[in-house]
Design a protein around this motif. Sequence first.
Motif, short mmCIF file in Angstrom:
data_model
loop_
_atom_site.label_atom_id
_atom_site.label_comp_id
_atom_site.label_asym_id
_atom_site.label_seq_id
_atom_site.Cartn_x
_atom_site.Cartn_y
_atom_site.Cartn_z
N SER A 40 -5.08 4.22 -2.07
CA SER A 40 -6.33 4.95 -1.94
C SER A 40 -6.12 6.23 -2.74
N ASP A 82 0.87 -1.18 0.00
CA ASP A 82 0.00 0.00 0.00
C ASP A 82 0.91 1.23 0.00
N THR A 103 -8.24 8.36 -3.08
CA THR A 103 -8.94 9.34 -2.25
C THR A 103 -7.97 10.33 -1.60
N LYS A 104 -6.75 9.89 -1.34
CA LYS A 104 -5.81 10.68 -0.55
C LYS A 104 -4.99 11.58 -1.49
C1 LIG Z 1 -7.63 5.61 3.38
C2 LIG Z 1 -6.71 4.47 3.20
C3 LIG Z 1 -7.14 3.29 2.59
C4 LIG Z 1 -8.58 3.08 2.16
O1 LIG Z 1 -8.91 3.88 1.10
P1 LIG Z 1 -10.44 4.32 0.76
O2 LIG Z 1 -10.27 5.08 -0.51
O3 LIG Z 1 -10.93 5.12 1.91
O4 LIG Z 1 -11.21 3.06 0.59
C5 LIG Z 1 -6.22 2.27 2.39
N1 LIG Z 1 -4.94 2.42 2.79
C6 LIG Z 1 -4.50 3.54 3.39
C7 LIG Z 1 -3.06 3.61 3.81
C8 LIG Z 1 -5.36 4.60 3.63
O5 LIG Z 1 -4.91 5.70 4.24
#
Ligand SMILES: *Cc1c(COP(=O)(O)O)cnc(C)c1O
Length: 389
Positions: free
Chosen positions: A202, A180, A204-205
């Motif tokens: 993710s 990850d 999202t980040k």
């Molecule tokens: C937020 C996060 C996730 C999950 O991602 P989502 O987009 O919220 O499903 C996975 N791994 C890490 C390190 C994260 O910070």
Amino acid sequence: MRPETRAVHPRRPEPTGSTPITTPLYQTSTWIFDDPDVLADAFHTPTGPFLYSRMTNPTVRVLETAVADLEGGAAGLATSSGMGAINLVLQASLRGGDHVVAQRRLYGGAAATLRDLGERFGVEVDYLDQATPEALRDALRPGRTKVVYLETISNPTGYVADLPALTAAARAAGAVTVVDNTFATPLLCRPIAHGADIVVHSLTKYLAGHHDVVGGIAVFAETARYESVWHHGVEFGVAADPFSAWLTVRSLQTLALRMERHCANAAVVAARLAAHPAVERVHYPGLAAHPTHEIARRLLTGGYGGTFAFDLAGGRSAGTAVSKRLRLVELAPSLGGTGTTLMHPASTSHRQLDEAQLAAVGIGEGTIRISVGIEHVEDVWSDLEQALA
Ligand SMILES: *Cc1c(COP(=O)(O)O)cnc(C)c1O
């Protein structure tokens, strides 16, 4: 044709041969075909014609190719969230009776997924309290260990995994390494160059980075593994939505600029927090006192990330008081966006862990996770300072 029908079938523009400067948004569920045989064939491969957006979509493909390129991988598979990517990769790689080795310090959602794979599907999981190559070699069971699961920079305590040594040990035992890379982004670290087989994010980040997208991606070192996980993904149904992919492609253009500022700001905030009397400890891999600082110096390029944890001397009540006094920094359960956010992992991102499990990963009641944004760092610090006072 009558107006009712004409309204449903607008005339498409004729192709002109010119190319748009931006990535077009293909907001379509399906494609139309002239030839039923071509349609039938298209179901079997991700590299054929586009046909249905749960399988492939041109806007999503631009994102997949761009992130795969940044990560130095062969192919990418975008998903509806980071957890979608993690679950897809693990479920496509494992079956009942298989063995997984994971580092203990993990994002709470990944930890919960591994626990469920164990409890509900008979996958056996061993955790490494210290993710050293020696500990990994002891835990690996050649032939049975199918996956080694790591985070480049662990959420939220900033442990940097010694990827070259860990992936070499996993490979020698025949296991696939999944990393990850959400906290590092490919700007700071490219795990495939250090031997990883699959990188998950993710989106999202940091990659989407503006607090407006939920998305994920898996990037594969080899095309064959991508194709096999793609088939599983079509069944799993976690495809990325084209508009989220489009926003993320737009965001990637400024990823390097944003990461530079996130890292520079975080370094300043981490150093000042470490010197602040209300703060007991700062878990930032860029500080010499962090247990994995030497690995971080060796593996990370251009900075130590923008998100880290710190422990308040006053425990949870101090954390609550500080978060109520903030004026600029927002209390929010995500990270990697342009604005500075902070939150309390024990009750949010790591709520799935009990007290003993939290202690084992270094998260206490007074632990705060901060994602330092790209604002002027003195404005961020002023707000933190008045809240901590
Ligand atoms: C937020 C996060 C996730 C999950 O991602 P989502 O987009 O919220 O499903 C996975 N791994 C890490 C390190 C994260 O910070």
